[in-house]
Design an enzyme around this catalytic site. Structure first.
Site, short mmCIF file in Angstrom:
data_model
loop_
_atom_site.label_atom_id
_atom_site.label_comp_id
_atom_site.label_asym_id
_atom_site.label_seq_id
_atom_site.Cartn_x
_atom_site.Cartn_y
_atom_site.Cartn_z
CE LYS A 112 4.27 80.41 1.08
NZ LYS A 112 5.67 80.51 1.45
CE LYS A 192 2.53 72.41 -1.61
NZ LYS A 192 3.70 73.23 -1.43
CE LYS A 195 9.32 73.17 5.38
NZ LYS A 195 9.71 74.08 4.30
P1 TYM Z 1 9.98 74.71 0.64
O1 TYM Z 1 10.74 75.00 1.88
O2 TYM Z 1 8.51 74.95 0.64
O3 TYM Z 1 10.18 73.20 0.22
C1 TYM Z 1 11.47 72.62 0.04
C2 TYM Z 1 11.44 71.66 -1.14
O4 TYM Z 1 10.44 70.66 -0.92
C3 TYM Z 1 9.56 70.58 -2.04
N1 TYM Z 1 8.21 70.23 -1.57
C4 TYM Z 1 7.50 69.19 -2.02
N2 TYM Z 1 7.77 68.25 -2.94
C5 TYM Z 1 6.82 67.31 -3.16
N3 TYM Z 1 5.63 67.26 -2.51
C6 TYM Z 1 5.33 68.19 -1.58
N4 TYM Z 1 4.18 68.14 -0.94
C7 TYM Z 1 6.28 69.21 -1.30
N5 TYM Z 1 6.30 70.27 -0.44
C8 TYM Z 1 7.49 70.87 -0.63
C9 TYM Z 1 9.58 71.99 -2.63
O5 TYM Z 1 9.18 71.99 -3.98
C10 TYM Z 1 11.02 72.36 -2.45
O6 TYM Z 1 11.82 71.87 -3.51
N6 TYM Z 1 10.89 78.66 -2.30
C11 TYM Z 1 11.39 77.36 -1.91
C12 TYM Z 1 12.79 77.40 -1.34
C13 TYM Z 1 13.81 78.10 -2.16
C14 TYM Z 1 14.47 77.58 -3.31
C15 TYM Z 1 15.38 78.60 -3.70
C16 TYM Z 1 14.38 76.39 -4.03
C17 TYM Z 1 14.30 79.34 -1.92
N7 TYM Z 1 15.26 79.64 -2.87
C18 TYM Z 1 16.20 78.43 -4.84
C19 TYM Z 1 15.19 76.23 -5.13
C20 TYM Z 1 16.08 77.23 -5.54
C21 TYM Z 1 10.46 76.78 -0.86
O7 TYM Z 1 9.70 77.47 -0.25
O8 TYM Z 1 10.65 75.45 -0.60
#
Ligand code: TYM
Length: 325
Positions: A112, A192, A195
Protein backbone atom coordinates in the site's frame (compact mmCIF):
# COMPACT_ATOMS: atom_id res chain seq x y z
CA UNK A 1 -21.24 -20.74 25.28
CA UNK A 2 -20.31 -20.26 21.64
CA UNK A 3 -16.83 -19.03 20.76
CA UNK A 4 -16.65 -15.40 19.60
CA UNK A 5 -15.87 -14.85 15.92
CA UNK A 6 -14.85 -11.47 14.51
CA UNK A 7 -14.17 -10.27 11.00
CA UNK A 8 -14.36 -7.08 8.98
CA UNK A 9 -14.55 -5.56 5.55
CA UNK A 10 -13.51 -2.11 4.37
CA UNK A 11 -16.09 0.22 2.83
CA UNK A 12 -13.62 1.19 0.13
CA UNK A 13 -15.20 0.52 -3.23
CA UNK A 14 -17.27 -2.32 -4.59
CA UNK A 15 -17.54 -5.57 -2.68
CA UNK A 16 -16.31 -8.14 -5.21
CA UNK A 17 -16.46 -11.88 -5.81
CA UNK A 18 -13.02 -12.25 -4.16
CA UNK A 19 -14.43 -10.80 -0.93
CA UNK A 20 -17.46 -13.04 -1.29
CA UNK A 21 -15.68 -16.33 -2.02
CA UNK A 22 -12.74 -15.60 0.27
CA UNK A 23 -14.66 -14.26 3.26
CA UNK A 24 -18.37 -13.40 3.21
CA UNK A 25 -19.59 -16.79 1.96
CA UNK A 26 -17.59 -18.43 4.74
CA UNK A 27 -19.00 -15.99 7.33
CA UNK A 28 -22.49 -17.04 6.31
CA UNK A 29 -21.75 -20.74 6.82
CA UNK A 30 -20.21 -20.06 10.26
CA UNK A 31 -22.91 -17.76 11.51
CA UNK A 32 -24.72 -20.29 13.71
CA UNK A 33 -21.63 -22.10 15.00
CA UNK A 34 -20.10 -19.00 16.57
CA UNK A 35 -21.09 -15.83 18.32
CA UNK A 36 -20.42 -13.65 15.27
CA UNK A 37 -19.52 -9.98 15.00
CA UNK A 38 -18.85 -8.42 11.60
CA UNK A 39 -17.69 -4.87 11.10
CA UNK A 40 -17.66 -2.34 8.29
CA UNK A 41 -14.23 -0.99 9.12
CA UNK A 42 -14.30 2.68 8.15
CA UNK A 43 -11.34 3.64 10.37
CA UNK A 44 -9.26 1.30 8.21
CA UNK A 45 -10.61 2.82 5.00
CA UNK A 46 -9.44 6.35 5.87
CA UNK A 47 -5.77 5.33 5.78
CA UNK A 48 -5.81 6.04 2.04
CA UNK A 49 -7.17 9.18 0.39
CA UNK A 50 -10.96 9.17 -0.04
CA UNK A 51 -13.89 11.48 -0.66
CA UNK A 52 -15.68 12.21 2.66
CA UNK A 53 -18.91 12.96 0.76
CA UNK A 54 -18.97 9.38 -0.49
CA UNK A 55 -18.14 7.62 2.78
CA UNK A 56 -21.67 7.23 4.21
CA UNK A 57 -22.89 5.82 0.91
CA UNK A 58 -20.00 3.40 0.78
CA UNK A 59 -20.68 2.21 4.32
CA UNK A 60 -24.37 1.67 3.59
CA UNK A 61 -23.60 -0.09 0.31
CA UNK A 62 -21.04 -2.39 1.92
CA UNK A 63 -23.55 -3.32 4.63
CA UNK A 64 -26.34 -3.77 2.07
CA UNK A 65 -24.22 -6.12 -0.06
CA UNK A 66 -23.19 -8.21 2.94
CA UNK A 67 -26.81 -8.60 4.00
CA UNK A 68 -27.85 -9.09 0.36
CA UNK A 69 -25.30 -11.90 0.05
CA UNK A 70 -26.94 -13.68 2.98
CA UNK A 71 -25.35 -12.33 6.15
CA UNK A 72 -28.47 -12.33 8.28
CA UNK A 73 -28.24 -9.51 10.85
CA UNK A 74 -30.75 -11.30 13.07
CA UNK A 75 -28.19 -14.07 13.62
CA UNK A 76 -25.06 -11.96 14.06
CA UNK A 77 -23.93 -8.44 14.89
CA UNK A 78 -23.16 -6.13 11.98
CA UNK A 79 -21.85 -2.68 12.87
CA UNK A 80 -19.69 0.25 11.77
CA UNK A 81 -16.29 0.43 13.45
CA UNK A 82 -16.22 4.21 14.05
CA UNK A 83 -19.44 3.99 16.07
CA UNK A 84 -17.37 2.29 18.76
CA UNK A 85 -14.52 4.70 19.63
CA UNK A 86 -12.90 2.10 21.91
CA UNK A 87 -11.34 0.62 18.73
CA UNK A 88 -9.08 3.67 18.60
CA UNK A 89 -8.45 3.64 22.35
CA UNK A 90 -7.35 0.01 22.42
CA UNK A 91 -5.21 0.61 19.34
CA UNK A 92 -3.23 3.23 21.27
CA UNK A 93 -2.66 0.84 24.13
CA UNK A 94 -1.64 -2.03 21.85
CA UNK A 95 0.73 0.34 20.01
CA UNK A 96 2.83 0.44 23.15
CA UNK A 97 3.28 -3.34 22.94
CA UNK A 98 4.02 -3.56 19.21
CA UNK A 99 7.62 -3.39 17.97
CA UNK A 100 8.08 -1.15 14.90
CA UNK A 101 10.08 -3.95 13.29
CA UNK A 102 7.07 -6.27 13.22
CA UNK A 103 4.93 -3.67 11.44
CA UNK A 104 7.71 -2.91 8.96
CA UNK A 105 7.50 -6.54 7.86
CA UNK A 106 3.82 -6.42 6.89
CA UNK A 107 3.53 -7.05 3.15
CA UNK A 108 0.22 -5.18 2.85
CA UNK A 109 1.88 -2.07 4.32
CA UNK A 110 4.72 -2.38 1.84
CA UNK A 111 2.29 -2.82 -1.09
CA UNK A 112 0.00 0.00 0.00
CA UNK A 113 2.84 2.44 0.61
CA UNK A 114 4.07 1.70 -2.89
CA UNK A 115 0.56 2.33 -4.28
CA UNK A 116 0.07 5.53 -2.23
CA UNK A 117 3.55 7.01 -2.40
CA UNK A 118 2.33 10.53 -1.67
CA UNK A 119 0.41 9.53 1.43
CA UNK A 120 2.38 6.98 3.45
CA UNK A 121 0.81 8.03 6.74
CA UNK A 122 1.21 6.64 10.25
CA UNK A 123 -2.31 5.16 10.05
CA UNK A 124 -1.30 3.03 7.12
CA UNK A 125 1.65 1.76 9.10
CA UNK A 126 -0.42 1.19 12.23
CA UNK A 127 -3.29 -0.47 10.36
CA UNK A 128 -2.53 -4.01 11.63
CA UNK A 129 -2.62 -2.80 15.25
CA UNK A 130 -6.08 -1.31 14.66
CA UNK A 131 -7.07 -4.66 13.17
CA UNK A 132 -5.76 -6.40 16.30
CA UNK A 133 -7.76 -4.01 18.48
CA UNK A 134 -10.89 -4.82 16.44
CA UNK A 135 -10.52 -8.49 17.22
CA UNK A 136 -9.38 -8.24 20.85
CA UNK A 137 -11.97 -5.64 21.88
CA UNK A 138 -14.56 -8.40 21.49
CA UNK A 139 -12.19 -11.19 22.58
CA UNK A 140 -12.52 -12.72 19.14
CA UNK A 141 -11.01 -16.20 19.17
CA UNK A 142 -11.75 -17.03 15.54
CA UNK A 143 -11.12 -14.76 12.56
CA UNK A 144 -12.31 -15.90 9.12
CA UNK A 145 -10.35 -14.08 6.42
CA UNK A 146 -8.80 -14.37 2.98
CA UNK A 147 -5.14 -15.26 2.66
CA UNK A 148 -4.02 -11.63 2.32
CA UNK A 149 -4.98 -11.03 5.96
CA UNK A 150 -3.09 -14.01 7.39
CA UNK A 151 -0.03 -12.01 8.38
CA UNK A 152 -2.22 -9.50 10.22
CA UNK A 153 -3.95 -12.20 12.24
CA UNK A 154 -0.60 -13.77 13.11
CA UNK A 155 0.47 -10.36 14.40
CA UNK A 156 -2.70 -10.09 16.48
CA UNK A 157 -1.77 -13.37 18.17
CA UNK A 158 1.63 -11.98 19.08
CA UNK A 159 0.19 -8.75 20.46
CA UNK A 160 -2.45 -10.62 22.49
CA UNK A 161 0.27 -12.83 23.96
CA UNK A 162 2.37 -9.78 24.87
CA UNK A 163 -0.55 -8.06 26.59
CA UNK A 164 -1.41 -11.18 28.57
CA UNK A 165 2.19 -11.67 29.66
CA UNK A 166 2.75 -8.06 30.65
CA UNK A 167 -0.58 -7.20 32.28
CA UNK A 168 -2.41 -10.47 33.01
CA UNK A 169 -4.45 -12.98 31.09
CA UNK A 170 -7.31 -11.24 29.29
CA UNK A 171 -7.30 -11.90 25.55
CA UNK A 172 -7.60 -15.14 23.56
CA UNK A 173 -4.95 -15.63 20.89
CA UNK A 174 -6.99 -15.20 17.68
CA UNK A 175 -6.95 -18.10 15.25
CA UNK A 176 -7.47 -17.52 11.55
CA UNK A 177 -9.91 -19.50 9.45
CA UNK A 178 -9.51 -19.68 5.67
CA UNK A 179 -12.28 -20.50 3.21
CA UNK A 180 -11.91 -22.90 0.28
CA UNK A 181 -11.11 -19.84 -1.87
CA UNK A 182 -8.51 -17.97 0.17
CA UNK A 183 -6.99 -16.10 -2.78
CA UNK A 184 -9.13 -15.28 -5.81
CA UNK A 185 -7.05 -13.83 -8.58
CA UNK A 186 -8.12 -10.78 -10.58
CA UNK A 187 -9.36 -10.96 -14.15
CA UNK A 188 -5.83 -10.27 -15.36
CA UNK A 189 -4.91 -13.64 -13.83
CA UNK A 190 -1.76 -12.10 -12.34
CA UNK A 191 -2.69 -10.06 -9.30
CA UNK A 192 -5.07 -10.73 -6.42
CA UNK A 193 -8.62 -9.54 -7.10
CA UNK A 194 -8.77 -6.21 -5.33
CA UNK A 195 -11.12 -3.24 -4.83
CA UNK A 196 -8.31 -0.84 -5.62
CA UNK A 197 -7.56 -2.40 -9.02
CA UNK A 198 -9.63 -2.65 -12.15
CA UNK A 199 -9.51 -6.44 -12.06
CA UNK A 200 -12.68 -7.44 -10.26
CA UNK A 201 -16.31 -8.41 -10.73
CA UNK A 202 -18.52 -6.73 -8.19
CA UNK A 203 -21.16 -8.74 -6.34
CA UNK A 204 -23.81 -6.42 -7.80
CA UNK A 205 -22.34 -6.20 -11.28
CA UNK A 206 -24.85 -5.80 -14.10
CA UNK A 207 -25.24 -9.02 -16.14
CA UNK A 208 -24.02 -7.29 -19.32
CA UNK A 209 -20.90 -6.06 -17.54
CA UNK A 210 -20.15 -9.54 -16.14
CA UNK A 211 -20.02 -10.85 -19.69
CA UNK A 212 -18.01 -7.85 -20.92
CA UNK A 213 -15.44 -8.26 -18.13
CA UNK A 214 -15.17 -12.04 -18.50
CA UNK A 215 -14.86 -11.86 -22.26
CA UNK A 216 -11.72 -9.72 -21.81
CA UNK A 217 -10.28 -11.78 -18.95
CA UNK A 218 -6.95 -13.59 -19.22
CA UNK A 219 -7.04 -17.36 -19.72
CA UNK A 220 -4.25 -19.89 -20.36
CA UNK A 221 -1.77 -17.60 -22.10
CA UNK A 222 -0.06 -20.48 -23.89
CA UNK A 223 -3.25 -21.11 -25.83
CA UNK A 224 -2.68 -18.81 -28.78
CA UNK A 225 -5.22 -20.17 -31.32
CA UNK A 226 -8.70 -21.64 -31.03
CA UNK A 227 -7.39 -25.05 -32.15
CA UNK A 228 -4.59 -25.21 -29.56
CA UNK A 229 -5.39 -27.50 -26.64
CA UNK A 230 -5.75 -25.50 -23.40
CA UNK A 231 -4.58 -26.23 -19.87
CA UNK A 232 -7.27 -25.57 -17.24
CA UNK A 233 -4.72 -26.11 -14.45
CA UNK A 234 -3.15 -22.75 -15.24
CA UNK A 235 -6.32 -20.93 -16.28
CA UNK A 236 -7.75 -18.46 -13.77
CA UNK A 237 -11.23 -18.70 -15.28
CA UNK A 238 -11.27 -22.45 -14.82
CA UNK A 239 -10.68 -21.79 -11.12
CA UNK A 240 -13.73 -19.50 -11.11
CA UNK A 241 -15.83 -22.24 -12.74
CA UNK A 242 -15.28 -24.25 -9.56
CA UNK A 243 -17.31 -21.67 -7.59
CA UNK A 244 -20.08 -20.93 -10.07
CA UNK A 245 -20.64 -23.98 -12.31
CA UNK A 246 -22.02 -27.46 -11.69
CA UNK A 247 -19.75 -30.53 -11.31
CA UNK A 248 -20.86 -31.79 -14.72
CA UNK A 249 -20.08 -28.47 -16.39
CA UNK A 250 -16.70 -28.23 -14.65
CA UNK A 251 -15.75 -31.75 -15.86
CA UNK A 252 -16.96 -30.97 -19.37
CA UNK A 253 -15.05 -27.68 -19.56
CA UNK A 254 -11.91 -29.39 -18.25
CA UNK A 255 -12.12 -32.19 -20.81
CA UNK A 256 -13.18 -30.14 -23.81
CA UNK A 257 -10.66 -27.35 -23.16
CA UNK A 258 -7.80 -29.88 -23.09
CA UNK A 259 -8.98 -31.44 -26.36
CA UNK A 260 -9.70 -28.05 -27.97
CA UNK A 261 -13.35 -29.04 -28.51
CA UNK A 262 -14.29 -25.72 -26.94
CA UNK A 263 -12.45 -22.42 -27.17
CA UNK A 264 -11.95 -19.80 -24.44
CA UNK A 265 -15.00 -17.86 -25.57
CA UNK A 266 -17.22 -20.94 -25.14
CA UNK A 267 -15.78 -21.53 -21.69
CA UNK A 268 -16.30 -17.88 -20.75
CA UNK A 269 -19.91 -17.95 -21.95
CA UNK A 270 -20.74 -20.89 -19.68
CA UNK A 271 -19.00 -19.18 -16.74
CA UNK A 272 -20.72 -15.87 -17.44
CA UNK A 273 -24.21 -17.44 -17.63
CA UNK A 274 -23.62 -19.29 -14.36
CA UNK A 275 -22.13 -16.31 -12.57
CA UNK A 276 -25.05 -14.12 -13.63
CA UNK A 277 -27.44 -16.78 -12.29
CA UNK A 278 -25.64 -17.16 -8.94
CA UNK A 279 -25.24 -13.42 -8.40
CA UNK A 280 -28.78 -12.44 -9.49
CA UNK A 281 -30.49 -12.89 -6.10
CA UNK A 282 -27.58 -11.21 -4.27
CA UNK A 283 -27.76 -8.28 -6.67
CA UNK A 284 -31.50 -7.97 -6.34
CA UNK A 285 -31.53 -8.02 -2.55
CA UNK A 286 -28.54 -5.69 -2.24
CA UNK A 287 -29.96 -3.09 -4.64
CA UNK A 288 -33.26 -3.27 -2.82
CA UNK A 289 -31.55 -2.52 0.48
CA UNK A 290 -29.49 0.28 -1.03
CA UNK A 291 -32.77 1.92 -1.95
CA UNK A 292 -33.78 1.81 1.72
CA UNK A 293 -30.72 3.18 3.51
CA UNK A 294 -32.75 3.87 6.66
CA UNK A 295 -33.36 0.13 7.08
CA UNK A 296 -29.66 -0.59 6.74
CA UNK A 297 -28.79 2.18 9.20
CA UNK A 298 -31.25 0.74 11.69
CA UNK A 299 -29.44 -2.61 11.55
CA UNK A 300 -26.05 -0.92 11.91
CA UNK A 301 -27.15 1.25 14.83
CA UNK A 302 -28.56 -1.76 16.67
CA UNK A 303 -25.28 -3.61 16.06
CA UNK A 304 -23.23 -0.66 17.29
CA UNK A 305 -25.24 -0.48 20.49
CA UNK A 306 -24.43 -4.10 21.35
CA UNK A 307 -20.77 -3.61 20.47
CA UNK A 308 -20.48 -0.44 22.53
CA UNK A 309 -21.50 -2.41 25.60
CA UNK A 310 -19.00 -5.23 25.00
CA UNK A 311 -16.25 -2.74 24.17
CA UNK A 312 -16.85 -0.69 27.31
CA UNK A 313 -16.60 -3.80 29.45
CA UNK A 314 -13.36 -4.97 27.80
CA UNK A 315 -11.79 -1.52 28.14
CA UNK A 316 -12.75 -1.46 31.83
CA UNK A 317 -10.77 -4.66 32.34
CA UNK A 318 -7.87 -3.40 30.23
CA UNK A 319 -7.62 -0.16 32.21
CA UNK A 320 -7.83 -1.94 35.51
CA UNK A 321 -5.11 -4.49 34.57
CA UNK A 322 -2.87 -1.66 33.36
CA UNK A 323 -3.27 0.49 36.46
CA UNK A 324 -5.10 3.25 34.58
CA UNK A 325 -8.13 5.03 35.97
P1 TYM B 1 -10.84 -6.25 2.91
O1 TYM B 1 -11.92 -5.24 3.02
O2 TYM B 1 -9.71 -5.97 1.97
O3 TYM B 1 -11.44 -7.64 2.48
C1 TYM B 1 -12.50 -8.27 3.20
C2 TYM B 1 -12.25 -9.78 3.24
O4 TYM B 1 -12.15 -10.28 1.90
C3 TYM B 1 -10.95 -11.05 1.76
N1 TYM B 1 -10.44 -10.89 0.39
C4 TYM B 1 -10.18 -11.91 -0.44
N2 TYM B 1 -10.29 -13.23 -0.30
C5 TYM B 1 -9.94 -14.01 -1.35
N3 TYM B 1 -9.50 -13.52 -2.54
C6 TYM B 1 -9.38 -12.18 -2.72
N4 TYM B 1 -8.97 -11.70 -3.88
C7 TYM B 1 -9.73 -11.31 -1.65
N5 TYM B 1 -9.74 -9.96 -1.49
C8 TYM B 1 -10.17 -9.73 -0.24
C9 TYM B 1 -9.99 -10.43 2.77
O5 TYM B 1 -8.96 -11.32 3.12
C10 TYM B 1 -10.92 -10.13 3.91
O6 TYM B 1 -11.10 -11.27 4.74
N6 TYM B 1 -8.01 -5.44 6.96
C11 TYM B 1 -9.17 -6.15 6.48
C12 TYM B 1 -10.44 -5.83 7.24
C13 TYM B 1 -10.36 -5.96 8.71
C14 TYM B 1 -10.42 -7.17 9.46
C15 TYM B 1 -10.36 -6.75 10.83
C16 TYM B 1 -10.50 -8.51 9.13
C17 TYM B 1 -10.27 -4.93 9.59
N7 TYM B 1 -10.27 -5.42 10.88
C18 TYM B 1 -10.37 -7.71 11.86
C19 TYM B 1 -10.52 -9.44 10.16
C20 TYM B 1 -10.45 -9.05 11.50
C21 TYM B 1 -9.39 -5.80 5.02
O7 TYM B 1 -8.88 -4.82 4.54
O8 TYM B 1 -10.27 -6.60 4.36
Amino acid sequence: MKKRLFSGIQPSGDVHIGNYLGAIKNWITLIDDYDCIFSIVDYHAITVEYDPRQMQKRIINAAAVNIGAGLDPDRCILFVQSQVPEHAELTWILNTLTPMGLLERMTQYKDKSRQNEKNVNVGLFDYPVLQTADILLYKGGVVPIGEDQLQHVELSREIARKFNMRYGELFPEPQHLLSDAPRIMGLDGKTKMSKSMDNYISLIEEPGTIWKKLSRATTDENRKRRDDPGNPDICNLYTLHKYFSTETEIDKVNRECRSAEIGCIDCKKILSDNMIKVLAPIREKSLNLMDKPEEVLEVLDAGAKKCQEIARETMGKVRSLMGLR
